[in-house]
Design a protein around this motif. Structure first.
Motif, PDB file in Angstrom:
ATOM      1  N   ASN A   1       0.830  -1.200   0.000  1.00 39.00           N
ATOM      2  CA  ASN A   1       0.000   0.000   0.000  1.00 39.00           C
ATOM      3  C   ASN A   1       0.868   1.254   0.000  1.00 39.00           C
ATOM      4  OD1 ASN A   1      -2.333  -1.627   0.175  1.00 39.00           O
ATOM      5  ND2 ASN A   1      -2.263  -1.592   2.408  1.00 39.00           N
ATOM      6  N   ASN A   2       0.261   2.360  -0.395  1.00 38.86           N
ATOM      7  CA  ASN A   2       0.955   3.649  -0.405  1.00 38.86           C
ATOM      8  C   ASN A   2       2.314   3.532  -1.111  1.00 38.86           C
ATOM      9  OD1 ASN A   2       1.380   6.361   0.135  1.00 38.86           O
ATOM     10  ND2 ASN A   2       2.166   5.989   2.201  1.00 38.86           N
ATOM     11  N   LEU A   3       2.282   2.973  -2.291  1.00 38.34           N
ATOM     12  CA  LEU A   3       3.521   2.725  -3.021  1.00 38.34           C
ATOM     13  C   LEU A   3       4.185   4.030  -3.431  1.00 38.34           C
ATOM     14  CD1 LEU A   3       2.274  -0.333  -5.030  1.00 38.34           C
ATOM     15  CD2 LEU A   3       4.398  -0.286  -3.706  1.00 38.34           C
ATOM     16  N   ARG A   4       5.500   3.983  -3.439  1.00 39.31           N
ATOM     17  CA  ARG A   4       6.326   5.159  -3.779  1.00 39.31           C
ATOM     18  C   ARG A   4       7.217   4.803  -4.961  1.00 39.31           C
ATOM     19  NH1 ARG A   4       8.291   5.639   2.390  1.00 39.31           N
ATOM     20  NH2 ARG A   4      10.092   4.584   1.459  1.00 39.31           N
ATOM     21  N   SER A   5       7.792   5.811  -5.572  1.00 37.97           N
ATOM     22  CA  SER A   5       8.651   5.565  -6.735  1.00 37.97           C
ATOM     23  C   SER A   5       9.868   4.718  -6.357  1.00 37.97           C
ATOM     24  CB  SER A   5       9.092   6.893  -7.352  1.00 37.97           C
ATOM     25  OG  SER A   5       9.777   7.681  -6.394  1.00 37.97           O
ATOM     26  N   ASP A   6      10.330   4.849  -5.123  1.00 36.01           N
ATOM     27  CA  ASP A   6      11.511   4.062  -4.732  1.00 36.01           C
ATOM     28  C   ASP A   6      11.167   2.622  -4.377  1.00 36.01           C
ATOM     29  OD1 ASP A   6      12.052   5.367  -1.321  1.00 36.01           O
ATOM     30  OD2 ASP A   6      10.272   4.605  -2.345  1.00 36.01           O
ATOM     31  N   ASP A   7       9.902   2.234  -4.522  1.00 35.52           N
ATOM     32  CA  ASP A   7       9.524   0.826  -4.408  1.00 35.52           C
ATOM     33  C   ASP A   7       9.678   0.105  -5.748  1.00 35.52           C
ATOM     34  OD1 ASP A   7       6.854   1.891  -2.285  1.00 35.52           O
ATOM     35  OD2 ASP A   7       8.697   0.873  -1.652  1.00 35.52           O
ATOM     36  N   THR A   8       9.973   0.848  -6.808  1.00 35.22           N
ATOM     37  CA  THR A   8      10.177   0.235  -8.111  1.00 35.22           C
ATOM     38  C   THR A   8      11.344  -0.742  -8.070  1.00 35.22           C
ATOM     39  OG1 THR A   8       9.280   2.133  -9.315  1.00 35.22           O
ATOM     40  CG2 THR A   8      10.798   0.703 -10.511  1.00 35.22           C
ATOM     41  N   ALA A   9      11.077  -1.979  -8.473  1.00 31.66           N
ATOM     42  CA  ALA A   9      12.094  -3.030  -8.379  1.00 31.66           C
ATOM     43  C   ALA A   9      11.538  -4.318  -8.974  1.00 31.66           C
ATOM     44  CB  ALA A   9      12.481  -3.271  -6.919  1.00 31.66           C
ATOM     45  N   VAL A  10      12.427  -5.278  -9.147  1.00 30.99           N
ATOM     46  CA  VAL A  10      11.997  -6.654  -9.395  1.00 30.99           C
ATOM     47  C   VAL A  10      11.839  -7.320  -8.027  1.00 30.99           C
ATOM     48  CG1 VAL A  10      12.538  -8.861 -10.461  1.00 30.99           C
ATOM     49  CG2 VAL A  10      13.202  -6.731 -11.599  1.00 30.99           C
ATOM     50  N   TYR A  11      10.681  -7.885  -7.795  1.00 30.93           N
ATOM     51  CA  TYR A  11      10.369  -8.525  -6.524  1.00 30.93           C
ATOM     52  C   TYR A  11      10.490 -10.046  -6.688  1.00 30.93           C
ATOM     53  CZ  TYR A  11       8.831  -4.145  -4.501  1.00 30.93           C
ATOM     54  OH  TYR A  11       8.806  -2.868  -4.002  1.00 30.93           O
ATOM     55  N   TYR A  12      11.210 -10.661  -5.747  1.00 33.77           N
ATOM     56  CA  TYR A  12      11.481 -12.096  -5.796  1.00 33.77           C
ATOM     57  C   TYR A  12      10.871 -12.785  -4.590  1.00 33.77           C
ATOM     58  CZ  TYR A  12      15.059 -10.929  -9.257  1.00 33.77           C
ATOM     59  OH  TYR A  12      15.729 -10.468 -10.362  1.00 33.77           O
ATOM     60  N   CYS A  13      10.172 -13.865  -4.843  1.00 39.46           N
ATOM     61  CA  CYS A  13       9.712 -14.737  -3.767  1.00 39.46           C
ATOM     62  C   CYS A  13      10.881 -15.591  -3.293  1.00 39.46           C
ATOM     63  CB  CYS A  13       8.577 -15.613  -4.277  1.00 39.46           C
ATOM     64  SG  CYS A  13       7.853 -16.689  -3.032  1.00 39.46           S
TER      65      CYS A  13
ATOM     66  N   TYR B   1      15.572 -20.954  -1.931  1.00 40.59           N
ATOM     67  CA  TYR B   1      14.942 -21.073  -3.233  1.00 40.59           C
ATOM     68  C   TYR B   1      14.375 -19.720  -3.637  1.00 40.59           C
ATOM     69  CZ  TYR B   1      15.129 -25.944  -1.767  1.00 40.59           C
ATOM     70  OH  TYR B   1      15.547 -27.168  -1.302  1.00 40.59           O
ATOM     71  N   TRP B   2      14.440 -19.449  -4.949  1.00 37.10           N
ATOM     72  CA  TRP B   2      13.998 -18.151  -5.468  1.00 37.10           C
ATOM     73  C   TRP B   2      12.993 -18.323  -6.599  1.00 37.10           C
ATOM     74  CZ3 TRP B   2      15.586 -13.789  -3.041  1.00 37.10           C
ATOM     75  CH2 TRP B   2      16.706 -13.879  -2.214  1.00 37.10           C
ATOM     76  N   GLY B   3      12.055 -17.403  -6.664  1.00 39.08           N
ATOM     77  CA  GLY B   3      11.181 -17.309  -7.810  1.00 39.08           C
ATOM     78  C   GLY B   3      11.871 -16.585  -8.944  1.00 39.08           C
ATOM     79  N   GLN B   4      11.170 -16.482 -10.058  1.00 39.48           N
ATOM     80  CA  GLN B   4      11.766 -15.887 -11.252  1.00 39.48           C
ATOM     81  C   GLN B   4      11.744 -14.364 -11.209  1.00 39.48           C
ATOM     82  OE1 GLN B   4       8.721 -17.042 -11.072  1.00 39.48           O
ATOM     83  NE2 GLN B   4       7.366 -15.662 -12.191  1.00 39.48           N
ATOM     84  N   GLY B   5      10.983 -13.788 -10.307  1.00 38.70           N
ATOM     85  CA  GLY B   5      10.915 -12.340 -10.176  1.00 38.70           C
ATOM     86  C   GLY B   5       9.736 -11.749 -10.928  1.00 38.70           C
ATOM     87  N   THR B   6       9.168 -10.700 -10.363  1.00 35.80           N
ATOM     88  CA  THR B   6       8.083  -9.980 -11.012  1.00 35.80           C
ATOM     89  C   THR B   6       8.340  -8.482 -10.875  1.00 35.80           C
ATOM     90  OG1 THR B   6       5.659  -9.757 -11.158  1.00 35.80           O
ATOM     91  CG2 THR B   6       6.580 -10.001  -8.946  1.00 35.80           C
ATOM     92  N   GLN B   7       8.138  -7.751 -11.955  1.00 37.97           N
ATOM     93  CA  GLN B   7       8.464  -6.324 -11.978  1.00 37.97           C
ATOM     94  C   GLN B   7       7.332  -5.512 -11.364  1.00 37.97           C
ATOM     95  OE1 GLN B   7      11.340  -4.638 -13.234  1.00 37.97           O
ATOM     96  NE2 GLN B   7      10.363  -2.861 -12.245  1.00 37.97           N
TER      97      GLN B   7
END
Length: 115
Positions: free
Chosen positions: A83-95, A104-110
Motif C-alpha cells: 500500500n501507499n507505493l512510492r517511486s523508490d519501491d520500483t524493483a523486481v520482486y522475488y519470492c 529457493y527463489w522465484g523468477q521475479g516480477t516487476q
C-alpha cells in the motif's frame, strides 16, 4: 526441482496498491520460511518481508507500516500486500523460501511505481 511461482506485478501510480502472490509446493510451504526480496535498478537485492512457519514476521525498514506479508496454508501461497507505493519501491520482486541451508527463489516480477 523447487518452483516458486509469482504473480501480481505491474505498473501503479504513487500512492496506489498492489498485491503479489507466490505459490509453492505443499512440502516447501509447510516447512520453510517464506518471504519477499526486491532488487531496484542498479542496486543490491534487499529484504522486503519474511514470515516463518510459526507466523513470525520481519520487514525491511523502508516498507514497515505500508506492506503486509501473509500466508494461506490451504493454498500454499504467500502474499505481499503493498500500500501507499512510492517511486523508490520500483524493483523486481522475488519470492524466497528458506530453511537451514536451503534457499529457493522465484523468477521475479516487476513492480513499477510511476505517474
Amino acid at each position: 526441482q523447487v518452483q516458486l511461482v509469482e504473480s501480481g506485478g505491474g505498473v501503479v501510480q504513487p500512492g496506489g496498491s498492489l498485491r503479489l502472490s507466490c505459490s509453492a509446493s505443499r512440502d516447501i510451504f509447510s516447512s520453510h520460511s517464506m518471504g519477499w526480496f526486491r532488487q531496484p535498478p542498479g542496486q543490491q537485492r534487499e529484504l522486503v518481508a519474511l514470515m516463518t512457519v510459526g507466523g513470525f514476521t520481519n520487514y525491511g525498514a523502508s516498507v514497515r507500516g505500508r506492506f503486509t506479508i501473509s500466508r494461506d496454508d490451504a493454498r500454499s501461497t504467500v502474499y505481499l500486500q503493498m500500500n501507499n507505493l512510492r517511486s523508490d519501491d520500483t524493483a523486481v520482486y522475488y519470492c524466497h523460501a528458506t530453511r537451514l541451508a536451503n534457499n529457493y527463489w522465484g523468477q521475479g516480477t516487476q513492480v513499477t511505481v510511476s505517474s
